[in-house]
Design a protein around this motif. Sequence first.
Motif, PDB file in Angstrom:
ATOM      1  N   UNK A 179      -7.331  -2.310  -8.477  1.00 34.40           N
ATOM      2  CA  UNK A 179      -7.051  -1.253  -7.519  1.00 34.40           C
ATOM      3  C   UNK A 179      -7.255  -2.302  -6.575  1.00 34.40           C
ATOM      4  N   UNK A 180      -7.694  -2.984  -6.242  1.00 37.78           N
ATOM      5  CA  UNK A 180      -8.068  -4.558  -5.447  1.00 37.78           C
ATOM      6  C   UNK A 180      -5.733  -5.165  -5.646  1.00 37.78           C
ATOM      7  N   UNK A 181      -6.103  -5.611  -6.769  1.00 35.80           N
ATOM      8  CA  UNK A 181      -4.823  -6.569  -7.267  1.00 35.80           C
ATOM      9  C   UNK A 181      -3.726  -5.420  -6.455  1.00 35.80           C
ATOM     10  N   UNK A 182      -3.137  -4.020  -6.810  1.00 33.94           N
ATOM     11  CA  UNK A 182      -2.436  -3.376  -6.017  1.00 33.94           C
ATOM     12  C   UNK A 182      -2.108  -3.642  -4.626  1.00 33.94           C
ATOM     13  N   UNK A 183      -2.799  -3.531  -3.742  1.00 38.77           N
ATOM     14  CA  UNK A 183      -2.846  -2.805  -2.618  1.00 38.77           C
ATOM     15  C   UNK A 183      -2.742  -4.990  -2.365  1.00 38.77           C
ATOM     16  N   UNK A 184      -2.620  -5.655  -2.593  1.00 35.08           N
ATOM     17  CA  UNK A 184      -2.616  -7.168  -2.286  1.00 35.08           C
ATOM     18  C   UNK A 184      -1.625  -7.161  -2.664  1.00 35.08           C
ATOM     19  N   UNK A 185      -1.024  -7.071  -3.537  1.00 33.07           N
ATOM     20  CA  UNK A 185       0.728  -7.187  -3.806  1.00 33.07           C
ATOM     21  C   UNK A 185       1.624  -6.505  -3.139  1.00 33.07           C
ATOM     22  N   UNK A 186       0.969  -5.029  -2.626  1.00 32.07           N
ATOM     23  CA  UNK A 186       1.420  -4.245  -1.883  1.00 32.07           C
ATOM     24  C   UNK A 186       1.938  -4.961  -0.535  1.00 32.07           C
ATOM     25  N   UNK A 187       0.779  -5.732   0.148  1.00 29.05           N
ATOM     26  CA  UNK A 187       0.079  -6.213   1.520  1.00 29.05           C
ATOM     27  C   UNK A 187       1.677  -7.476   1.168  1.00 29.05           C
ATOM     28  N   UNK A 188       1.548  -8.035  -0.084  1.00 29.34           N
ATOM     29  CA  UNK A 188       2.690  -9.397  -0.452  1.00 29.34           C
ATOM     30  C   UNK A 188       4.554  -9.020  -0.312  1.00 29.34           C
ATOM     31  N   UNK A 189       4.253  -7.704  -0.773  1.00 31.44           N
ATOM     32  CA  UNK A 189       5.246  -7.259  -0.465  1.00 31.44           C
ATOM     33  C   UNK A 189       5.464  -7.106   0.283  1.00 31.44           C
ATOM     34  N   UNK A 190       4.840  -6.304   2.056  1.00 28.41           N
ATOM     35  CA  UNK A 190       4.592  -6.302   3.022  1.00 28.41           C
ATOM     36  C   UNK A 190       5.697  -7.198   3.707  1.00 28.41           C
ATOM     37  N   UNK A 191       5.018  -8.713   3.321  1.00 31.16           N
ATOM     38  CA  UNK A 191       4.892  -9.375   4.482  1.00 31.16           C
ATOM     39  C   UNK A 191       6.641 -10.277   3.785  1.00 31.16           C
ATOM     40  N   UNK A 192       6.981  -9.878   3.215  1.00 31.31           N
ATOM     41  CA  UNK A 192       8.422  -9.699   2.835  1.00 31.31           C
ATOM     42  C   UNK A 192       9.322  -9.241   2.905  1.00 31.31           C
ATOM     43  N   UNK A 193       9.093  -8.120   3.269  1.00 30.60           N
ATOM     44  CA  UNK A 193      10.125  -7.166   3.799  1.00 30.60           C
ATOM     45  C   UNK A 193      10.620  -6.809   2.542  1.00 30.60           C
ATOM     46  N   UNK A 194      10.150  -6.616   1.312  1.00 33.10           N
ATOM     47  CA  UNK A 194      10.689  -6.581   0.101  1.00 33.10           C
ATOM     48  C   UNK A 194      10.547  -4.557   0.066  1.00 33.10           C
ATOM     49  N   UNK A 195      10.936  -3.598   0.563  1.00 33.39           N
ATOM     50  CA  UNK A 195      10.642  -2.085   1.056  1.00 33.39           C
ATOM     51  C   UNK A 195      10.878  -1.532  -0.584  1.00 33.39           C
ATOM     52  N   UNK A 196      11.809  -2.151  -1.326  1.00 36.03           N
ATOM     53  CA  UNK A 196      12.012  -1.290  -2.894  1.00 36.03           C
ATOM     54  C   UNK A 196      10.749  -1.290  -3.452  1.00 36.03           C
ATOM     55  N   UNK A 197      10.970  -2.625  -3.360  1.00 36.39           N
ATOM     56  CA  UNK A 197       9.147  -2.888  -4.491  1.00 36.39           C
ATOM     57  C   UNK A 197       7.779  -1.907  -4.090  1.00 36.39           C
ATOM     58  N   UNK A 198       8.286  -2.218  -2.827  1.00 31.53           N
ATOM     59  CA  UNK A 198       7.155  -1.977  -1.729  1.00 31.53           C
ATOM     60  C   UNK A 198       7.087  -0.412  -1.460  1.00 31.53           C
ATOM     61  N   UNK A 199       7.824   0.409  -2.473  1.00 27.20           N
ATOM     62  CA  UNK A 199       7.874   1.645  -2.764  1.00 27.20           C
ATOM     63  C   UNK A 199       7.953   1.577  -4.075  1.00 27.20           C
ATOM     64  N   UNK A 200       7.799   1.518  -5.014  1.00 29.03           N
ATOM     65  CA  UNK A 200       7.527   1.355  -6.618  1.00 29.03           C
ATOM     66  C   UNK A 200       5.699   1.396  -6.262  1.00 29.03           C
ATOM     67  N   UNK A 201       5.497   0.486  -5.993  1.00 29.63           N
ATOM     68  CA  UNK A 201       3.605  -0.122  -5.883  1.00 29.63           C
ATOM     69  C   UNK A 201       3.061   1.250  -5.252  1.00 29.63           C
ATOM     70  N   UNK A 202       3.617   1.712  -4.464  1.00 30.08           N
ATOM     71  CA  UNK A 202       2.701   2.494  -3.689  1.00 30.08           C
ATOM     72  C   UNK A 202       2.920   4.048  -4.380  1.00 30.08           C
ATOM     73  N   UNK A 203       4.346   3.954  -4.866  1.00 34.97           N
ATOM     74  CA  UNK A 203       4.675   5.355  -5.540  1.00 34.97           C
ATOM     75  C   UNK A 203       3.552   5.352  -7.064  1.00 34.97           C
ATOM     76  N   UNK A 204       3.274   4.013  -7.397  1.00 32.90           N
ATOM     77  CA  UNK A 204       2.054   3.652  -8.397  1.00 32.90           C
ATOM     78  C   UNK A 204       1.341   4.092  -8.485  1.00 32.90           C
ATOM     79  N   UNK A 205       0.418   3.633  -7.296  1.00 30.20           N
ATOM     80  CA  UNK A 205      -0.831   3.873  -6.609  1.00 30.20           C
ATOM     81  C   UNK A 205      -0.859   5.090  -5.897  1.00 30.20           C
ATOM     82  N   UNK A 206      -0.223   5.795  -5.646  1.00 28.53           N
ATOM     83  CA  UNK A 206       0.074   7.220  -5.293  1.00 28.53           C
ATOM     84  C   UNK A 206      -0.342   8.531  -6.262  1.00 28.53           C
ATOM     85  N   UNK A 207       0.160   8.336  -8.042  1.00 24.65           N
ATOM     86  CA  UNK A 207      -0.232   8.847  -8.813  1.00 24.65           C
ATOM     87  C   UNK A 207       0.056  10.091  -8.740  1.00 24.65           C
TER      88      UNK A 207
END
Length: 268
Positions: A179-207
């Motif tokens: 859970x922590x790893x997923x959210x830290x990864x999402x924050x990292x993607x946000x700072x990179x402004x990689x919205x495509x990968x961020x969407x995939x991360x959010x979609x995965x965690x939302x289940x």
Amino acid sequence: MAKSKQNSLLWRISKPDLPYVSYVFGTMHVKDKQVFRDIDFVEKTILECQSFAAEFNLDDLDQPLLDQYLTMEGLRLSQLLKPKYYAKLEKIVLEGTGIQLRFLDNKTPFFIISILTESLFQSEMPEALDRYLHEFAKTNEKQILGIEKFSEQIEVLKRLKLKIQLKSLISIIKNYKNFKRQHFKAAELYLKQDIKALYQSVKKSAKGTRKILIFDRNKVMADRIADFAATQSIFCAIGAGHLSGEKGVLRLLKQKGYKIRPIKIVAK
């Protein structure tokens, strides 16, 4: 800051037959100062617009009503969770928030997940990014609108069945490190402004909640943003996970005839 053509949190939306230029910006509901690093550029863009809209008008927040839907009537987490899961959750909540779980025993699993998520990030700023932008727009006398209504957000909470919430919470308890790893990864993607990968991360965690929390709301948001942008220049701030994807707000706006263009955020 953006390396790829599609890597941006800020998007310009326009139509050839409209005199207005509007913007959609992806936010995070955190107080971590890292997400504020390009705030000057974002503020400048808000000042170019007539109006500002967050996911809902934050002035309409009814905290007592929200608390009502984040509280279980006649139920307790200690009743719903197996003793071993409850004991582990006690430790997780105490370490993350400093709060003893017994004081939150009647709160919904959704509420517990929310505070655990917030606890993962630093609280260096007095307000979360979305609230800060709302207050900045108000201070600068922009018209304040809401993309969704607060009542609609309450309806979303009502649609999140307790069984689904509980399943999500148990999954977190079983593998809190993930859970922590997923959210830290999402924050990292946000700072990179990689919205495509961020969407995939959010979609995965939302289940099991992705239709309610993401897809259905994306359609509402795209409809409202399109209507707003047809009559005024507006800056819309929405959760960054709503931007990308086949059912994302940007794609839906494009289908409505809007030209969408990423804006390279240039730090001061």
